[in-house]
Design a protein around this motif. Sequence first.
Motif, PDB file in Angstrom:
ATOM      1  N   ASN A 127       0.833  -1.206   0.000  1.00  0.00           N
ATOM      2  CA  ASN A 127       0.000   0.000   0.000  1.00  0.00           C
ATOM      3  C   ASN A 127       0.870   1.260   0.000  1.00  0.00           C
ATOM      4  N   ALA A 128       2.006   1.182   0.687  1.00  0.00           N
ATOM      5  CA  ALA A 128       2.886   2.350   0.822  1.00  0.00           C
ATOM      6  C   ALA A 128       3.672   2.639  -0.454  1.00  0.00           C
ATOM      7  N   ILE A 129       4.025   1.592  -1.215  1.00  0.00           N
ATOM      8  CA  ILE A 129       4.887   1.812  -2.387  1.00  0.00           C
ATOM      9  C   ILE A 129       4.129   1.826  -3.707  1.00  0.00           C
ATOM     10  N   ALA A 130       2.911   1.340  -3.731  1.00  0.00           N
ATOM     11  CA  ALA A 130       2.158   1.293  -4.985  1.00  0.00           C
ATOM     12  C   ALA A 130       1.793   2.703  -5.445  1.00  0.00           C
ATOM     13  N   PRO A 131       1.880   2.969  -6.744  1.00  0.00           N
ATOM     14  CA  PRO A 131       1.532   4.298  -7.264  1.00  0.00           C
ATOM     15  C   PRO A 131       0.025   4.495  -7.379  1.00  0.00           C
ATOM     16  N   LEU A 185     -13.004   2.454 -14.234  1.00  0.00           N
ATOM     17  CA  LEU A 185     -11.789   2.210 -13.456  1.00  0.00           C
ATOM     18  C   LEU A 185     -10.664   1.732 -14.374  1.00  0.00           C
ATOM     19  N   LEU A 186      -9.467   2.227 -14.126  1.00  0.00           N
ATOM     20  CA  LEU A 186      -8.296   1.841 -14.910  1.00  0.00           C
ATOM     21  C   LEU A 186      -7.509   0.787 -14.134  1.00  0.00           C
ATOM     22  N   ILE A 208       0.599   8.880 -15.227  1.00  0.00           N
ATOM     23  CA  ILE A 208      -0.748   8.565 -14.732  1.00  0.00           C
ATOM     24  C   ILE A 208      -0.685   7.580 -13.560  1.00  0.00           C
ATOM     25  N   LYS A 209      -1.783   7.523 -12.817  1.00  0.00           N
ATOM     26  CA  LYS A 209      -1.908   6.581 -11.708  1.00  0.00           C
ATOM     27  C   LYS A 209      -3.145   5.713 -11.943  1.00  0.00           C
ATOM     28  N   PRO A 210      -3.036   4.412 -11.701  1.00  0.00           N
ATOM     29  CA  PRO A 210      -4.187   3.525 -11.884  1.00  0.00           C
ATOM     30  C   PRO A 210      -5.127   3.562 -10.684  1.00  0.00           C
ATOM     31  N   ASP A 211      -6.322   3.022 -10.889  1.00  0.00           N
ATOM     32  CA  ASP A 211      -7.260   2.832  -9.783  1.00  0.00           C
ATOM     33  C   ASP A 211      -7.012   1.499  -9.086  1.00  0.00           C
ATOM     34  N   GLY A 231      -5.400  -1.408  -4.720  1.00  0.00           N
ATOM     35  CA  GLY A 231      -6.237  -0.375  -5.303  1.00  0.00           C
ATOM     36  C   GLY A 231      -6.655   0.668  -4.298  1.00  0.00           C
ATOM     37  N   LYS A 232      -7.361   1.661  -4.797  1.00  0.00           N
ATOM     38  CA  LYS A 232      -7.902   2.698  -3.925  1.00  0.00           C
ATOM     39  C   LYS A 232      -8.796   2.055  -2.872  1.00  0.00           C
TER      40      LYS A 232
END
Length: 425
Positions: free
Chosen positions: A94-98, A235-236, A259-262, A281-282
Amino acid sequence: MSTNSELMARRMAAVPRGVGNAHAVFTARAENAELWDVEGKRYIDFAGGIAVLNTGHRHPKVMAAVQKQMEAFTHTCFQVTPYDSYIELAEKLNAIAPIEGEAKTIFFTTGAEALENAVKIARAATGRPGVITFAGGYHGRTMLTMAMTGKVLPYKKKFAPMPAEIYHVPFPHKQFEVSVEDSLKYIDMLFRADIEPGRVAAIALEPVQGEGGFLPAPEELLIGLRKICDEHGILLIIDEVQTGFARTGKMFAIEHSSIKPDIMTVAKSLAGGFPLSAVIGKAEIMDAAEPGGLGGTYAGSPLGCAAALAVLKVIEEEKLVARANVIGARMKTRLEAMAQRNDAHPIANIRGPGAMIAFDVVKTRGTDEPDPEATKKILAAAKEKGLILLSCGVFGNAVRLLMPLTISDALLEEGLDILEASLAS
């Protein structure tokens, strides 16, 4: 001790032909970027179990972490009695994911399982059924992910009908004579001809197509997709199963983009050879499914979680993100020199970010005409000389290079020497 030929005969008698083998080489042991077959022959591994071994075969820190976990317990099922390694690994991802804002992670076992659940989550979050993917993309062999995969042979032949509400658009690449503008126009055509945007849950793609031929998604495409998704509440989903964990010179390949994904899916090198995958994901999207709607008996195995925590440490401590760029630069330099040789089989289109490098075997120098038969001969020659390679691409003529990022300089050069000799065979 059995020979390779004896084991292959037993394999053909006992195992269905539907599971293919790139090489009739039966592994007896492996270490970092080398493996030895049952006959004692040594090979340099430029396949890495299809991008699973970014930290190499049997990295000591990964092995020690798994051994320690084995001495405690091997399985409880996270849905029955959970364990802290699952939580710790989720926190780290969660901390490193874009991902923009708060993120959450759930674990599974395979890359296909991660994609299936990413779609489930997207459908739960949006209340919509449709999924758009790209020709040439690869997302798995389960029924849903097979439908999402944009390649008929060998993945879809004899398995129809495919699940409904999956739509493919052309992937932009000069060899296909498809531009980014063409791809985006095709999505607009889908919206007018097949499915209105208000019924599309997600658009899914690899930031670098893997089985499709190591084709990077252009930045303009990613920006265009992000705009479409934002405009229509779609959602991407970015599939990082093959591209993740330092392979491309970033922790995740999508970080080469603005860009950042969902939602992201990861697997392969996450756990250094142990089966583990994840959907990141978010938070508000990830919480859309009801309790019990997600999971699996082996999902988030404690052995896999222990291995993955060690893998993340190795990537950081051994600076493998930077190492991928060093390896990739060296490969491209050597491949460019090979491409200039008049006494070697012609190659073209050397490409890829970081250490996710491929090139095409072509019939005539200076053209893009695929030569899949020569590709097979080059891979066979390399195997005989002690180098394990894999092909890919919609025409079967791309050679992909996926050595462990922990490979030594000497072993990298030795492998590239064998590749060069195989091209000249």
